[in-house]
Write a protein that holds these residues in place. Structure first.
Motif, PDB file in Angstrom:
ATOM      1  N   TRP A 199       0.802  -1.213   0.000  1.00 20.11           N
ATOM      2  CA  TRP A 199       0.000   0.000   0.000  1.00 20.11           C
ATOM      3  C   TRP A 199       0.844   1.277   0.000  1.00 20.11           C
ATOM      4  O   TRP A 199       0.326   2.358  -0.265  1.00 20.11           O
ATOM      5  CB  TRP A 199      -0.925   0.021   1.225  1.00 20.11           C
ATOM      6  CG  TRP A 199      -2.007  -1.007   1.179  1.00 20.11           C
ATOM      7  CD1 TRP A 199      -2.072  -2.177   1.867  1.00 20.11           C
ATOM      8  CD2 TRP A 199      -3.195  -0.963   0.371  1.00 20.11           C
ATOM      9  NE1 TRP A 199      -3.215  -2.868   1.560  1.00 20.11           N
ATOM     10  CE2 TRP A 199      -3.926  -2.145   0.649  1.00 20.11           C
ATOM     11  CE3 TRP A 199      -3.709  -0.046  -0.540  1.00 20.11           C
ATOM     12  CZ2 TRP A 199      -5.139  -2.417   0.040  1.00 20.11           C
ATOM     13  CZ3 TRP A 199      -4.922  -0.327  -1.141  1.00 20.11           C
ATOM     14  CH2 TRP A 199      -5.625  -1.487  -0.860  1.00 20.11           C
TER      15      TRP A 199
ATOM     16  N   VAL B 200       0.853   3.354  -3.176  1.00 16.62           N
ATOM     17  CA  VAL B 200      -0.464   3.955  -3.409  1.00 16.62           C
ATOM     18  C   VAL B 200      -0.585   5.261  -2.620  1.00 16.62           C
ATOM     19  O   VAL B 200      -1.017   6.292  -3.151  1.00 16.62           O
ATOM     20  CB  VAL B 200      -1.581   2.975  -3.009  1.00 16.62           C
ATOM     21  CG1 VAL B 200      -2.953   3.632  -3.143  1.00 16.62           C
ATOM     22  CG2 VAL B 200      -1.503   1.706  -3.843  1.00 16.62           C
TER      23      VAL B 200
ATOM     24  N   ARG C 240      -6.299   8.794   0.537  1.00 15.36           N
ATOM     25  CA  ARG C 240      -5.637   7.534   0.832  1.00 15.36           C
ATOM     26  C   ARG C 240      -4.947   7.575   2.193  1.00 15.36           C
ATOM     27  O   ARG C 240      -4.987   6.598   2.943  1.00 15.36           O
ATOM     28  CB  ARG C 240      -4.629   7.196  -0.274  1.00 15.36           C
ATOM     29  CG  ARG C 240      -5.265   6.598  -1.533  1.00 15.36           C
ATOM     30  CD  ARG C 240      -6.137   5.413  -1.179  1.00 15.36           C
ATOM     31  NE  ARG C 240      -6.358   4.521  -2.290  1.00 15.36           N
ATOM     32  CZ  ARG C 240      -7.060   3.394  -2.220  1.00 15.36           C
ATOM     33  NH1 ARG C 240      -7.604   3.049  -1.069  1.00 15.36           N
ATOM     34  NH2 ARG C 240      -7.216   2.627  -3.261  1.00 15.36           N
TER      35      ARG C 240
ATOM     36  N   HIS D 123      -7.540   7.098   4.680  1.00 17.12           N
ATOM     37  CA  HIS D 123      -7.902   5.688   4.830  1.00 17.12           C
ATOM     38  C   HIS D 123      -6.915   4.966   5.745  1.00 17.12           C
ATOM     39  O   HIS D 123      -7.305   4.068   6.503  1.00 17.12           O
ATOM     40  CB  HIS D 123      -7.937   5.009   3.457  1.00 17.12           C
ATOM     41  CG  HIS D 123      -8.983   5.576   2.547  1.00 17.12           C
ATOM     42  ND1 HIS D 123      -8.969   5.376   1.176  1.00 17.12           N
ATOM     43  CD2 HIS D 123     -10.079   6.351   2.794  1.00 17.12           C
ATOM     44  CE1 HIS D 123     -10.005   6.005   0.628  1.00 17.12           C
ATOM     45  NE2 HIS D 123     -10.694   6.602   1.599  1.00 17.12           N
TER      46      HIS D 123
ATOM     47  N   ASP E 265      -6.949  -3.380   4.911  1.00 16.71           N
ATOM     48  CA  ASP E 265      -7.430  -3.139   3.550  1.00 16.71           C
ATOM     49  C   ASP E 265      -7.917  -1.697   3.441  1.00 16.71           C
ATOM     50  O   ASP E 265      -8.986  -1.350   3.935  1.00 16.71           O
ATOM     51  CB  ASP E 265      -8.566  -4.112   3.229  1.00 16.71           C
ATOM     52  CG  ASP E 265      -9.099  -3.945   1.812  1.00 16.71           C
ATOM     53  OD1 ASP E 265      -8.489  -3.189   1.018  1.00 16.71           O
ATOM     54  OD2 ASP E 265     -10.133  -4.563   1.495  1.00 16.71           O
TER      55      ASP E 265
ATOM     56  N   ASP F   3      -8.886  -0.271   0.770  1.00 13.75           N
ATOM     57  CA  ASP F   3      -9.982  -0.161  -0.200  1.00 13.75           C
ATOM     58  C   ASP F   3     -11.347  -0.292   0.453  1.00 13.75           C
ATOM     59  O   ASP F   3     -12.360   0.043  -0.167  1.00 13.75           O
ATOM     60  CB  ASP F   3      -9.837  -1.223  -1.295  1.00 13.75           C
ATOM     61  CG  ASP F   3      -8.849  -0.806  -2.376  1.00 13.75           C
ATOM     62  OD1 ASP F   3      -8.476   0.381  -2.412  1.00 13.75           O
ATOM     63  OD2 ASP F   3      -8.435  -1.675  -3.168  1.00 13.75           O
ATOM     64  N   ARG F   4     -11.399  -0.770   1.697  1.00 16.49           N
ATOM     65  CA  ARG F   4     -12.714  -0.930   2.333  1.00 16.49           C
ATOM     66  C   ARG F   4     -13.376   0.436   2.575  1.00 16.49           C
ATOM     67  O   ARG F   4     -14.569   0.510   2.839  1.00 16.49           O
ATOM     68  CB  ARG F   4     -12.599  -1.728   3.631  1.00 16.49           C
ATOM     69  CG  ARG F   4     -11.916  -1.024   4.762  1.00 16.49           C
ATOM     70  CD  ARG F   4     -12.032  -1.835   6.078  1.00 16.49           C
ATOM     71  NE  ARG F   4     -11.171  -3.011   6.119  1.00 16.49           N
ATOM     72  CZ  ARG F   4     -11.637  -4.248   6.119  1.00 16.49           C
ATOM     73  NH1 ARG F   4     -12.938  -4.483   6.044  1.00 16.49           N
ATOM     74  NH2 ARG F   4     -10.808  -5.266   6.191  1.00 16.49           N
ATOM     75  N   TYR F   5     -12.605   1.535   2.491  1.00 16.30           N
ATOM     76  CA  TYR F   5     -13.171   2.872   2.703  1.00 16.30           C
ATOM     77  C   TYR F   5     -13.400   3.619   1.399  1.00 16.30           C
ATOM     78  O   TYR F   5     -13.935   4.727   1.410  1.00 16.30           O
ATOM     79  CB  TYR F   5     -12.234   3.696   3.596  1.00 16.30           C
ATOM     80  CG  TYR F   5     -11.937   3.005   4.898  1.00 16.30           C
ATOM     81  CD1 TYR F   5     -12.881   2.956   5.917  1.00 16.30           C
ATOM     82  CD2 TYR F   5     -10.715   2.365   5.094  1.00 16.30           C
ATOM     83  CE1 TYR F   5     -12.621   2.290   7.098  1.00 16.30           C
ATOM     84  CE2 TYR F   5     -10.445   1.702   6.285  1.00 16.30           C
ATOM     85  CZ  TYR F   5     -11.398   1.661   7.276  1.00 16.30           C
ATOM     86  OH  TYR F   5     -11.137   1.004   8.442  1.00 16.30           O
ATOM     87  N   ALA F   6     -12.985   3.070   0.295  1.00 19.71           N
ATOM     88  CA  ALA F   6     -13.097   3.760  -0.993  1.00 19.71           C
ATOM     89  C   ALA F   6     -14.476   3.524  -1.597  1.00 19.71           C
ATOM     90  O   ALA F   6     -15.117   2.495  -1.369  1.00 19.71           O
ATOM     91  CB  ALA F   6     -12.014   3.280  -1.951  1.00 19.71           C
TER      92      ALA F   6
END
Length: 468
Positions: A299, A302, A327, A330, A387, A389-392
């Motif tokens: 990550w 990113v 990001r 997140h 993860d 991406d769980r907040y995106a």
């Protein structure tokens, strides 16, 4: 600050959907955790790992249960709906007095954390000058300057302790932005040790009388007296950059609801409470933010790419720039979820009260646990996995009341939540932009005991400066 948290349940649900709890005499009794030892009850497994203890027994007994710790009966509520119910409950039924009366000896009398509503509102009003949006915008510049000055001492490559770095930088942020630069320079690197003595004594006082003649309490008193003297000497003529009126000046110049003016000792107690709130949990959460990210290095590119892209558009850091760091935001949320700094949020039942259909008897300690609630599989898919991406996009927790409670909520959300999030973002923005980082030992574990649970030290960062 951007925050993907939905509002609390009481704000989310229409009035006609909010079902009143039954009367105490018709409510269900709390199921009891089996076992326990004479006198100490379930203290050993609970204190060793509160989150694991509660998750295990809630899975077996349901969303509400009771157990005992050192002679204290504890009611644990663990579901999004019950979290929201406890945090939003009337203070006359679920009081904070057990914990906050102990803070009189930590901060000094008059810190105003558990008083009538009009005094709590007064406390928030006098803190507003250093926490309002205009002040926060100025704090961004101050925080970046302090963080970059701190890391300028680092060589082109080397090692630094992550927990120590987070503590020292967060202390710089708190002193300079909440009180002023003169106070920040005068306190130097001594503030973390002083505040740690206050935190240690408060943790002990939850189980033992806060007036017991113990070394930890004597250290607490000396630390409080040292802070009080420094605040009374410096703070009256100090103020953060860009703030029209200093915190101490605002407190002593704003009459309380009864018309009386706070004396210097009361003003110092309030300043200490705000410094403590702006440092202790923030430093621990900042350390976990980096530790978890570096434990999952896929990550890092990113998050860093976002930093590089944003600073290519805006050379100077601003509050607007920080709000665009989605990001990095997140990262903060996933660290709060997986490693919340506070072990639990405590209340005491002032009388028999019904919560979610369960009877909580008068005198029971009531706990909602971020460590347990943040790993509920009905809220978060694969809850033990890191993860971002769980907040995106359409975040999986949207529509769930109080999914993250690391900063409290309900009637008493953390006054400095935005300040803490801003401080953490600035620290990791500077570190990720200026350095390549890795953990010397990826096996990072929390401290075993304590009110606040940062990573265990040593927690070494290996760094290499990205730019000469």
């Amino acid at each position: 600050m951007n925050d993907d948290r939905p509002p609390d349940a009481a704000q989310q649900r229409p009035a006609h959907e909010q079902q009143p709890d039954p009367a105490p005499d018709t409510a269900r009794e709390l199921p009891a955790v089996p076992g326990g030892l004479p006198l100490i009850g379930h203290a050993v497994p609970f204190l060793r790992d509160p989150g694991a203890f509660l998750l295990r027994h809630h899975a077996a007994l349901g969303e509400a249960l009771t157990f005992s710790v050192l002679g204290i009966d504890v009611a644990s509520l663990c579901s999004p709906q019950l979290n929201a119910a406890v945090l939003g409950h009337d203070d006359t039924e679920l009081t904070r007095r057990y914990t906050h009366t102990r803070l009189d000896l930590v901060f000094g009398e008059g810190h105003v954390l558990d008083d009538p509503p009009e005094l709590i509102a007064w406390h928030r009003r006098v803190a507003r000058p250093v926490l309002r949006r205009e002040a926060m915008a100025q704090h961004v510049t101050t925080m970046y300057e302090l963080a970059e000055r701190y890391t300028a001492r680092w060589g082109p490559r080397g090692e630094a302790d992550l927990v120590t770095t987070a503590r020292e930088v967060t202390a710089l942020f708190a002193t300079h932005c909440l009180v002023g630069p003169r106070f920040g320079r005068a306190m130097g690197s001594s503030l973390p040790a002083l505040l740690d003595r206050l935190e240690s004594a408060f943790h002990v006082s939850l189980a033992i009388s806060p007036r017991a003649p113990l070394p930890v309490h004597r250290r607490r008193d000396r630390a409080r007296d040292t802070l009080t003297r420094a605040i009374k000497d410096i703070a009256p003529t100090d103020r953060p950059a860009g703030v029209d009126r200093g915190l101490f000046e605002t407190i002593t110049g704003t009459p309380r609801p009864d018309g009386t003016a706070p004396d210097p000792n009361t003003a110092a107690a309030i300043v200490i409470s705000l410094l403590f709130g702006g440092y202790a949990t923030t430093a621990a959460q900042a350390a976990w933010t980096g530790a978890l990210l570096l434990q999952h290095p896929r990550w890092v590119p990113v998050v860093r790419a976002e930093q590089d892209a944003l600073f290519a558009q805006e050379a100077a850091p601003t509050l607007h720039l920080l709000t665009r760091m989605e990001r990095l935001g997140h990262c903060l949320m996933e660290a709060e979820r997986l490693r919340p700094s506070a072990r639990g949020i405590l209340r005491t039942a002032a009388r028999d009260v019904t919560i979610g259909g369960h009877l909580v008897p008068r005198g029971h300690m009531v706990i909602v646990s971020p460590a347990a609630s943040h790993r509920l599989p009905q809220v978060f898919r694969d809850p033990d996995r890191y993860d971002l991406d769980r907040y995106a996009g359409r975040a999986e927790h949207r529509g769930t009341p109080s999914p993250l409670i690391g900063f409290g909520g309900g009637h008493h959300p953390c006054l400095g939540m935005s300040f803490a999030q801003q401080a953490m973002k600035v620290l990791w923005s500077v570190l990720l932009r200026d350095f390549d980082l890795e953990l010397a030992d990826p096996d990072v574990r929390p401290v075993r005991l304590g009110l606040i649970t940062p990573p265990r030290r040593p927690c070494l960062l290996r760094y290499r400066r990205r730019k000469p």
